[in-house]
Design a protein around this motif. Structure first.
Motif, PDB file in Angstrom:
ATOM      1  N   ASP A  12      -1.716   3.874  14.209  1.00  0.00           N
ATOM      2  CA  ASP A  12      -1.801   4.224  13.119  1.00  0.00           C
ATOM      3  C   ASP A  12      -2.246   5.726  13.986  1.00  0.00           C
ATOM      4  N   ARG A  25       1.359   6.686  16.015  1.00  0.00           N
ATOM      5  CA  ARG A  25       2.151   7.068  15.201  1.00  0.00           C
ATOM      6  C   ARG A  25       2.536   8.464  14.321  1.00  0.00           C
ATOM      7  N   LYS A  29      -7.238   9.697  -0.796  1.00  0.00           N
ATOM      8  CA  LYS A  29      -5.942  10.216   0.465  1.00  0.00           C
ATOM      9  C   LYS A  29      -4.725  10.269  -0.835  1.00  0.00           C
ATOM     10  N   TRP A  62       0.025   1.261   4.544  1.00  0.00           N
ATOM     11  CA  TRP A  62       0.937   0.777   6.255  1.00  0.00           C
ATOM     12  C   TRP A  62       1.956  -0.025   6.172  1.00  0.00           C
ATOM     13  N   ASP A 106     -13.665  -1.871   3.796  1.00  0.00           N
ATOM     14  CA  ASP A 106     -13.175  -2.905   3.903  1.00  0.00           C
ATOM     15  C   ASP A 106     -13.563  -4.347   4.802  1.00  0.00           C
ATOM     16  N   LYS A 117       4.010  12.067  14.400  1.00  0.00           N
ATOM     17  CA  LYS A 117       4.624  12.753  13.597  1.00  0.00           C
ATOM     18  C   LYS A 117       3.897  14.552  13.281  1.00  0.00           C
ATOM     19  N   TYR A 118       2.638  14.352  12.892  1.00  0.00           N
ATOM     20  CA  TYR A 118       1.660  14.735  13.240  1.00  0.00           C
ATOM     21  C   TYR A 118       1.669  15.938  14.609  1.00  0.00           C
ATOM     22  N   ARG A 165      -4.591  -1.554  14.117  1.00  0.00           N
ATOM     23  CA  ARG A 165      -3.863  -1.515  13.104  1.00  0.00           C
ATOM     24  C   ARG A 165      -4.262   0.608  13.035  1.00  0.00           C
ATOM     25  N   ASN A 192     -11.642   4.676   5.280  1.00  0.00           N
ATOM     26  CA  ASN A 192     -11.567   2.919   4.277  1.00  0.00           C
ATOM     27  C   ASN A 192     -11.758   1.968   5.264  1.00  0.00           C
ATOM     28  N   TYR A 193     -11.361   1.840   6.305  1.00  0.00           N
ATOM     29  CA  TYR A 193     -11.167   0.297   6.940  1.00  0.00           C
ATOM     30  C   TYR A 193     -12.661   0.078   7.070  1.00  0.00           C
ATOM     31  N   LEU A 250      -5.323  15.880   4.981  1.00  0.00           N
ATOM     32  CA  LEU A 250      -6.933  15.691   4.534  1.00  0.00           C
ATOM     33  C   LEU A 250      -7.811  15.767   6.203  1.00  0.00           C
ATOM     34  N   TYR A 281      -6.742  17.881  13.818  1.00  0.00           N
ATOM     35  CA  TYR A 281      -6.995  17.047  12.903  1.00  0.00           C
ATOM     36  C   TYR A 281      -8.407  15.550  14.091  1.00  0.00           C
ATOM     37  N   LYS A 332      -2.830  12.948  -1.289  1.00  0.00           N
ATOM     38  CA  LYS A 332      -1.071  13.332  -1.319  1.00  0.00           C
ATOM     39  C   LYS A 332       0.236  13.831  -2.612  1.00  0.00           C
ATOM     40  N   ASN A 345      -9.548   5.478   0.229  1.00  0.00           N
ATOM     41  CA  ASN A 345      -7.832   5.199  -0.776  1.00  0.00           C
ATOM     42  C   ASN A 345      -7.457   6.013  -1.855  1.00  0.00           C
TER      43      ASN A 345
HETATM   44  P1  NDP Z   1      -4.279   4.233   4.792  1.00  0.00           P
HETATM   45  O1  NDP Z   1      -3.825   3.527   3.877  1.00  0.00           O
HETATM   46  O2  NDP Z   1      -5.439   4.387   6.077  1.00  0.00           O
HETATM   47  O3  NDP Z   1      -2.715   4.639   5.711  1.00  0.00           O
HETATM   48  C1  NDP Z   1      -2.737   5.575   6.554  1.00  0.00           C
HETATM   49  C2  NDP Z   1      -1.413   6.558   6.777  1.00  0.00           C
HETATM   50  O4  NDP Z   1      -2.220   7.547   5.665  1.00  0.00           O
HETATM   51  C3  NDP Z   1      -0.997   7.351   7.591  1.00  0.00           C
HETATM   52  O5  NDP Z   1       0.305   6.496   8.313  1.00  0.00           O
HETATM   53  C4  NDP Z   1      -1.069   8.885   7.685  1.00  0.00           C
HETATM   54  O6  NDP Z   1       0.648   8.414   6.948  1.00  0.00           O
HETATM   55  C5  NDP Z   1      -1.763   8.735   6.162  1.00  0.00           C
HETATM   56  N1  NDP Z   1      -2.652   9.411   6.777  1.00  0.00           N
HETATM   57  C6  NDP Z   1      -4.362   9.477   7.184  1.00  0.00           C
HETATM   58  N2  NDP Z   1      -4.750  10.063   7.574  1.00  0.00           N
HETATM   59  C7  NDP Z   1      -4.457  11.513   6.750  1.00  0.00           C
HETATM   60  C8  NDP Z   1      -5.318  11.700   5.953  1.00  0.00           C
HETATM   61  N3  NDP Z   1      -6.090  12.370   7.178  1.00  0.00           N
HETATM   62  N4  NDP Z   1      -4.561  12.761   5.327  1.00  0.00           N
HETATM   63  C9  NDP Z   1      -3.631  12.317   4.709  1.00  0.00           C
HETATM   64  N5  NDP Z   1      -2.651  11.322   5.472  1.00  0.00           N
HETATM   65  C10 NDP Z   1      -3.505  10.631   6.306  1.00  0.00           C
HETATM   66  O7  NDP Z   1      -4.068   2.696   6.257  1.00  0.00           O
HETATM   67  P2  NDP Z   1      -3.763   1.055   5.841  1.00  0.00           P
HETATM   68  O8  NDP Z   1      -2.409   1.284   4.952  1.00  0.00           O
HETATM   69  O9  NDP Z   1      -3.639   0.827   7.177  1.00  0.00           O
HETATM   70  O10 NDP Z   1      -4.862   0.682   4.850  1.00  0.00           O
HETATM   71  C11 NDP Z   1      -4.898   0.741   3.400  1.00  0.00           C
HETATM   72  C12 NDP Z   1      -6.183   0.195   2.900  1.00  0.00           C
HETATM   73  O11 NDP Z   1      -5.275  -1.451   3.226  1.00  0.00           O
HETATM   74  C13 NDP Z   1      -7.327  -0.129   3.655  1.00  0.00           C
HETATM   75  O12 NDP Z   1      -8.083   0.530   2.713  1.00  0.00           O
HETATM   76  C14 NDP Z   1      -7.139  -1.469   4.428  1.00  0.00           C
HETATM   77  O13 NDP Z   1      -8.518  -1.574   5.173  1.00  0.00           O
HETATM   78  C15 NDP Z   1      -6.618  -2.618   3.692  1.00  0.00           C
HETATM   79  N6  NDP Z   1      -5.623  -3.234   4.437  1.00  0.00           N
HETATM   80  C16 NDP Z   1      -6.844  -4.376   4.642  1.00  0.00           C
HETATM   81  C17 NDP Z   1      -6.071  -5.706   5.331  1.00  0.00           C
HETATM   82  C18 NDP Z   1      -6.660  -6.963   4.773  1.00  0.00           C
HETATM   83  O14 NDP Z   1      -5.757  -7.591   5.660  1.00  0.00           O
HETATM   84  N7  NDP Z   1      -7.825  -6.678   3.962  1.00  0.00           N
HETATM   85  C19 NDP Z   1      -5.397  -5.465   5.586  1.00  0.00           C
HETATM   86  C20 NDP Z   1      -4.795  -3.983   5.903  1.00  0.00           C
HETATM   87  C21 NDP Z   1      -5.447  -2.705   5.404  1.00  0.00           C
HETATM   88  P3  NDP Z   1       1.503   9.801   6.194  1.00  0.00           P
HETATM   89  O15 NDP Z   1       2.821   9.695   7.788  1.00  0.00           O
HETATM   90  O16 NDP Z   1       1.928   9.075   5.289  1.00  0.00           O
HETATM   91  O17 NDP Z   1       0.804  10.468   6.176  1.00  0.00           O
END
Ligand code: NDP
Length: 369
Positions: A341, A344, A265, A202, A305, A348-349, A337, A301-302, A289, A356, A269, A262
């Motif tokens: 998300d 968003r 996904k 993100w 984390d 988008k979808y 977040r 993934n959250y 997915l 989903y 992609k 992570n």
């Molecule tokens: P994600 O990696 O979950 O990305 C979200 C995006 O993934 C969506 O906007 C969409 O983007 C796509 N997506 C969502 N659902 C699906 C699905 N089912 N199939 C395919 N694509 C999907 O979120 P983040 O970028 O926020 O987080 C990434 C990692 O970073 C996480 O593990 C999080 O825990 C970690 N993180 C850690 C932080 C910290 O401070 N320690 C802070 C923030 C994040 P698209 O438009 O491309 O499809």
């Protein structure tokens, strides 16, 4: 600590400025010259794709080796960070303010039309400075967003290593400190092993580079995620064997879920036909997915984390809430977040996202949230 002492220790000395300058210059040079896999970023709305050289692991190994040799030769003290933590924090804060003001000015005057550099100006100075104006601003061909997050994650490890050196020097090294250090070091190393996954997160794809992100990367990550380490320097905790085993399990399960989700996904992609857990993936509308971790909850993934964050704090016991700052903050951040998300993705979808939601009703924790 008395307030006047605290305020005095916040004033950056020349030494703390040198440390920061050395660090940024090293990262800029290492990022440019060290070999690494070049990854194409996500497709931007104008059809362009940025390229990222993922050589963070090598840059980190070299940096730790250089610092280790310099410490052995007596050129650098391994305690330089642990002894000057507050000064470094305020020097970093000043740097964040200056660099984001520069980003504001250059962003506003840019006439670039590409998706990554097009200025987004609301006209509200504070808003534009806070959220940023450009998506992927560059400085001397360095992608600043990628650079800052790398600096923050490495900085966290360097702070921890300095804290570790201090606890060894003070002969106060405890099991809790060792557990905390191992968990964080594994997490940070894993981050750099999988640095390419960062390019589809993100922050990189959706957030503009303003004070919020720069501050988050450079100051918040290294200085607040290491609170447990600072706390353990001054507090002793006795851990029993079952507690250590439980703590390791929270870390391992958290890691499995976090990395597994992570990775699924990321692979999806790249090639939506790749099997997930040995079976053809369930795909919604050809784009989302809905199997593996992404079939259990929409942001597993959250969850992973959050478990990892908890495992970094458990070595500190439960006598104080202070070491739990990171998991509590992360819980609030990730819930917020996840909501953003969802908005968003719904935009988008559209109907694919609605489908989903129907297939995977849980946001983060199945049957609870
Ligand atoms: P994600 O990696 O979950 O990305 C979200 C995006 O993934 C969506 O906007 C969409 O983007 C796509 N997506 C969502 N659902 C699906 C699905 N089912 N199939 C395919 N694509 C999907 O979120 P983040 O970028 O926020 O987080 C990434 C990692 O970073 C996480 O593990 C999080 O825990 C970690 N993180 C850690 C932080 C910290 O401070 N320690 C802070 C923030 C994040 P698209 O438009 O491309 O499809």
């Amino acid at each position: 600590m008395d307030l006047s002492v605290l305020l005095l220790s916040l004033i950056p000395s020349f030494q703390s400025v040198y440390v920061l300058v050395f660090y940024f210059v090293y990262l800029a040079i290492a990022g440019e010259i060290l070999p690494g896999k070049v990854i194409r970023g996500v497709l931007l709305s104008d059809g362009s794709q940025l390229r990222y050289r993922c050589n963070g692991l090598l840059a980190l190994i070299f940096l730790v080796a250089i610092l280790g040799i310099c410490a052995k030769l007596g050129i650098v003290s391994p305690l330089v960070v642990a002894d000057r933590g507050l000064e470094l924090l305020s020097a970093t804060f000043i740097f964040c303010v200056l660099v984001t003001l520069a980003l504001y000015v250059t962003g506003r005057s840019s006439s670039d039309k590409s998706s990554s550099l097009k200025p987004h100006v609301s006209g509200n100075l504070v808003h534009d400075w806070w959220f940023g104006i450009q998506l992927n601003p560059q400085f001397m061909s360095i992608d600043l967003k990628f650079f800052f997050v790398r600096a923050g994650m490495m900085g966290w490890l360097l702070i921890n290593l300095s804290i570790l050196a201090k606890s060894v020097q003070e002969a106060s090294l405890s099991q809790s400190m060792i557990l905390y250090q191992i968990f964080c070091a594994l997490y940070i190393l894993d981050y750099f092993v999988h640095e390419e996954y960062m390019t589809s997160t993100w922050d990189i794809i959706a957030e503009r580079l303003g004070f919020m992100l720069v501050f988050g990367d450079l100051l918040w990550i290294p200085f607040t995620f290491s609170i447990q380490g600072w706390w353990l320097l001054h507090n002793k905790v006795e851990l029993t064997v079952p507690v250590i085993v439980a703590n390791c399990l929270v870390f391992l399960i958290g890691y499995m879920v976090f990395r597994g989700a992570n990775k699924q996904k990321h692979i999806f992609k790249k090639n939506p036909k790749t099997p997930i857990w040995g079976k053809p993936p369930v795909v919604v509308g050809g784009k989302l997915l809905a199997s593996g971790y992404w079939g259990i909850a929409r942001h597993c993934n959250y969850l992973g984390d959050l478990m990892l964050a908890l495992s970094f704090s458990l070595p500190c016991g439960i006598s104080s809430p202070v070491p739990y700052f990171y998991p509590i903050y992360l819980l609030i951040l990730l819930i917020w977040r996840e909501r953003r998300d969802e908005v968003r993705c719904a935009e988008k979808y559209k109907e694919i996202w609605a489908e989903y939601l129907r297939l995977v009703p849980w946001r983060i924790l199945p049957y609870i949230y």
